[in-house]
Design a protein around this motif. Structure first.
Motif, PDB file in Angstrom:
ATOM      1  N   ILE A 158      10.752  11.478  -3.012  1.00 45.72           N
ATOM      2  CA  ILE A 158       9.753  10.559  -2.350  1.00 45.72           C
ATOM      3  C   ILE A 158       9.930  10.672  -1.001  1.00 45.72           C
ATOM      4  O   ILE A 158      11.039  10.990  -0.286  1.00 45.72           O
ATOM      5  CB  ILE A 158      10.227   9.120  -3.153  1.00 45.72           C
ATOM      6  CG1 ILE A 158      11.561   8.835  -2.947  1.00 45.72           C
ATOM      7  CG2 ILE A 158       9.931   9.038  -4.625  1.00 45.72           C
ATOM      8  CD1 ILE A 158      11.699   7.384  -3.381  1.00 45.72           C
ATOM      9  N   PRO A 159       8.886   9.957  -0.235  1.00 51.30           N
ATOM     10  CA  PRO A 159       9.317   9.861   1.441  1.00 51.30           C
ATOM     11  C   PRO A 159      10.309   8.993   1.729  1.00 51.30           C
ATOM     12  O   PRO A 159      10.670   7.988   1.074  1.00 51.30           O
ATOM     13  CB  PRO A 159       7.950   9.254   2.006  1.00 51.30           C
ATOM     14  CG  PRO A 159       6.968   9.680   0.741  1.00 51.30           C
ATOM     15  CD  PRO A 159       7.864   9.534  -0.462  1.00 51.30           C
ATOM     16  N   HIS A 162       9.903   5.305   1.756  1.00 48.21           N
ATOM     17  CA  HIS A 162       9.887   4.597   0.323  1.00 48.21           C
ATOM     18  C   HIS A 162      11.102   4.316  -0.117  1.00 48.21           C
ATOM     19  O   HIS A 162      11.234   3.303  -0.569  1.00 48.21           O
ATOM     20  CB  HIS A 162       8.929   5.486  -0.560  1.00 48.21           C
ATOM     21  CG  HIS A 162       7.539   5.847   0.163  1.00 48.21           C
ATOM     22  ND1 HIS A 162       6.660   6.220  -0.972  1.00 48.21           N
ATOM     23  CD2 HIS A 162       6.809   5.616   0.928  1.00 48.21           C
ATOM     24  CE1 HIS A 162       5.400   6.225  -0.299  1.00 48.21           C
ATOM     25  NE2 HIS A 162       5.469   5.844   0.796  1.00 48.21           N
ATOM     26  N   GLY A 324       6.957   4.946  -9.178  1.00 50.33           N
ATOM     27  CA  GLY A 324       5.532   4.703  -8.525  1.00 50.33           C
ATOM     28  C   GLY A 324       4.827   3.261  -8.960  1.00 50.33           C
ATOM     29  O   GLY A 324       3.580   3.190  -8.985  1.00 50.33           O
ATOM     30  N   PRO A 327       2.405   0.391  -4.618  1.00 53.07           N
ATOM     31  CA  PRO A 327       1.525   1.302  -3.988  1.00 53.07           C
ATOM     32  C   PRO A 327       2.229   1.392  -2.329  1.00 53.07           C
ATOM     33  O   PRO A 327       1.771   0.965  -1.265  1.00 53.07           O
ATOM     34  CB  PRO A 327       0.090   0.530  -3.630  1.00 53.07           C
ATOM     35  CG  PRO A 327       0.453  -1.040  -3.782  1.00 53.07           C
ATOM     36  CD  PRO A 327       1.632  -0.829  -4.788  1.00 53.07           C
ATOM     37  N   LEU A 328       3.157   2.237  -2.522  1.00 55.93           N
ATOM     38  CA  LEU A 328       4.176   2.253  -1.235  1.00 55.93           C
ATOM     39  C   LEU A 328       3.314   2.972  -0.194  1.00 55.93           C
ATOM     40  O   LEU A 328       3.722   2.898   1.040  1.00 55.93           O
ATOM     41  CB  LEU A 328       5.379   2.940  -1.620  1.00 55.93           C
ATOM     42  CG  LEU A 328       6.351   2.068  -2.342  1.00 55.93           C
ATOM     43  CD1 LEU A 328       7.651   2.949  -2.910  1.00 55.93           C
ATOM     44  CD2 LEU A 328       6.768   0.836  -1.675  1.00 55.93           C
ATOM     45  N   ASP A 329       2.445   3.920  -0.219  1.00 59.21           N
ATOM     46  CA  ASP A 329       1.804   4.600   0.754  1.00 59.21           C
ATOM     47  C   ASP A 329       0.927   3.320   1.733  1.00 59.21           C
ATOM     48  O   ASP A 329       0.843   3.634   2.848  1.00 59.21           O
ATOM     49  CB  ASP A 329       0.752   5.638   0.243  1.00 59.21           C
ATOM     50  CG  ASP A 329       1.300   6.629  -0.018  1.00 59.21           C
ATOM     51  OD1 ASP A 329       2.410   7.147   0.250  1.00 59.21           O
ATOM     52  OD2 ASP A 329       0.954   7.439  -0.967  1.00 59.21           O
ATOM     53  N   GLU A 330       0.655   2.311   1.130  1.00 63.10           N
ATOM     54  CA  GLU A 330       0.019   1.321   1.782  1.00 63.10           C
ATOM     55  C   GLU A 330       0.843   0.154   2.236  1.00 63.10           C
ATOM     56  O   GLU A 330       0.663  -0.583   3.142  1.00 63.10           O
ATOM     57  CB  GLU A 330      -0.898   0.736   0.865  1.00 63.10           C
ATOM     58  CG  GLU A 330      -2.148   1.857   0.247  1.00 63.10           C
ATOM     59  CD  GLU A 330      -3.410   0.832  -0.467  1.00 63.10           C
ATOM     60  OE1 GLU A 330      -4.242   0.377  -0.214  1.00 63.10           O
ATOM     61  OE2 GLU A 330      -3.340   1.504  -1.819  1.00 63.10           O
ATOM     62  N   CYS A 332       4.319   0.770   3.034  1.00 66.02           N
ATOM     63  CA  CYS A 332       4.840   1.335   4.228  1.00 66.02           C
ATOM     64  C   CYS A 332       3.975   2.082   5.446  1.00 66.02           C
ATOM     65  O   CYS A 332       3.642   3.308   5.134  1.00 66.02           O
ATOM     66  CB  CYS A 332       5.822   2.455   3.615  1.00 66.02           C
ATOM     67  SG  CYS A 332       7.144   1.847   2.460  1.00 66.02           S
ATOM     68  N   THR A 333       3.580   1.172   6.087  1.00 66.95           N
ATOM     69  CA  THR A 333       2.414   1.372   6.981  1.00 66.95           C
ATOM     70  C   THR A 333       2.622   2.361   8.009  1.00 66.95           C
ATOM     71  O   THR A 333       1.870   3.105   8.505  1.00 66.95           O
ATOM     72  CB  THR A 333       1.589   0.207   7.321  1.00 66.95           C
ATOM     73  OG1 THR A 333       2.546  -0.708   8.019  1.00 66.95           O
ATOM     74  CG2 THR A 333       1.256  -0.594   6.271  1.00 66.95           C
ATOM     75  N   GLN A 335       5.766   4.527  10.397  1.00 62.91           N
ATOM     76  CA  GLN A 335       7.102   5.300  10.550  1.00 62.91           C
ATOM     77  C   GLN A 335       6.888   5.728  11.907  1.00 62.91           C
ATOM     78  O   GLN A 335       6.357   6.517  12.253  1.00 62.91           O
ATOM     79  CB  GLN A 335       7.209   6.424   9.447  1.00 62.91           C
ATOM     80  CG  GLN A 335       7.486   6.074   8.104  1.00 62.91           C
ATOM     81  CD  GLN A 335       5.823   5.884   7.169  1.00 62.91           C
ATOM     82  OE1 GLN A 335       5.078   6.841   7.386  1.00 62.91           O
ATOM     83  NE2 GLN A 335       5.799   4.716   6.636  1.00 62.91           N
TER      84      GLN A 335
END
Length: 361
Positions: A158-159, A162, A324, A327-330, A332-333, A335
């Motif tokens: 995972i990133p 995240h 998952g 919605p961690l892409d949204e 963790c806005t 970096q």
């Protein structure tokens, strides 16, 4: 120590209120039983912002002691790869070279009343990463992990940002546990920032009748729905107290989880709860808050609970992230490189562009 490492590294140093500086300092050397990490990500949260502003001044009370020592490296939402360890560390944490780990923010003494009772998050000395010189935080390229620390492995798939979200998520889950949510409950979460969204995810796992998210930002409310809120209320457009009372036959909500840090959210919660309801506070406030205590006692006999850190909730937080469930892409806005630490602090202070901001050393 790994001989391929540089002699110096970049680090953010706290020199006092509004005076953080990017500097070159020596790469630390781990002691016996310790870990050496290559920091992959460190989140910026409200307590970092409070610290940067000067904790006592931030509260508007010069008699209140400051949280942090100067000359300390800030940052406590930390993930990194293990690049050096010994057999003592391997046995202590069940980790290996190149494992990715996340660190609990508290570094317990393991020898006070609270630690002896299992309440390590309330440890009396209360050493924490990023606030004291003895435990430098994650706003640096490399850091050591002391032997008293709590360390958890997390997926390398995972990133990094995240993975670092495990810290605020564990805090949010602790607040949910404090609330003792029942299946029939109407649960209200104030704020759809990092803590509020984590509260929603935790509340989903408790399967209450309703999870209602409150915020003023339509974008955050949409993310709250994706995280599991069954209903959202934009408090800039609607009277949340009246809407919830109408929804519940005039009684009010069963549980209120406060995650905004705004003073107005406190009386809002007291007023929208039903009699015998539960209020859980998990915020870092910029100023003191006054309320009508008769609401808590004579009017409603509420259970009012505080929540601090994320004790015993880290394994659950890691499971939710790895599965998952958010919605961690949204969430963790942003970096940013370590050099842009001030931009990151400014974004968190504004709250208009970002939800979770992380630095990538």
């Amino acid at each position: 120590m790994n001989n391929t490492l540089p002699e110096t590294m970049k680090a953010v140093i706290n020199h006092g209120p509004h005076d953080y500086r990017l500097e070159q300092i020596p790469v630390p050397t781990r002691g016996p039983g310790e870990l050496l990490l290559k920091v992959e990500a460190v989140g910026i949260c409200a307590s970092d912002l409070k610290n940067w502003a000067g904790a006592a001044k931030f509260w508007g009370d010069e008699n209140r002691p400051a949280w942090s020592e100067t000359e300390c490296v800030p940052g406590h939402e930390i993930t990194g790869r293990i690049i050096d360890l010994d057999d003592e560390a391997r046995a202590h944490w069940d980790v290996e070279l190149d494992d990715r780990v996340v660190l609990e923010q508290i570094v317990p003494c393991w020898d006070c009343l609270y630690c002896d009772n299992g309440d390590y998050h309330m440890c009396a000395p209360h050493m924490m990463y990023g606030f004291k010189r003895a435990n430098p935080g994650g706003m640096e390229e490399y850091m050591t992990v002391s032997t008293n620390s709590l360390v958890h492995k997390i997926s390398k798939d995972i990133p990094p940002a995240h993975a670092a979200f495990a810290e605020p998520l564990s805090c949010a889950l602790h607040a949910v546990e404090r609330a003792n949510i029942k299946f029939r409950d109407v649960v209200v979460v104030a704020g759809a920032g990092p803590i509020g969204l984590g509260m929603i995810a935790g509340a989903v796992a408790k399967s209450p009748a309703q999870i209602i998210a409150l915020d003023m930002d339509p974008r955050k409310l949409e993310i709250a729905k994706k995280t599991g809120a069954t209903m959202t209320i934009n408090i800039a457009e609607q009277d949340a107290v009246q809407v919830i009372k109408d929804l519940t036959g005039g009684y009010g909500a069963d549980v209120y989880l406060e995650g905004t840090g705004h003073p107005s959210a406190v009386p809002q919660g007291l007023n929208l709860l039903r009699k015998l309801g539960t209020y859980v506070e998990y915020s870092v406030f910029k100023e003191n808050v006054s309320v009508d205590w008769s609401i808590i006692s004579d009017d409603k006999e509420l259970d009012v609970l505080g929540a601090h850190l994320g004790p015993h909730c880290w394994p659950a937080a890691i499971r939710l992230i790895e599965a998952g469930k958010l919605p961690l892409d949204e969430i963790c806005t942003h970096q940013l490189p370590l050099e842009d630490f001030q931009k990151g602090l400014d974004m968190v202070e504004s709250g208009k562009e970002s939800i979770k901001v992380s630095l990538i050393p």
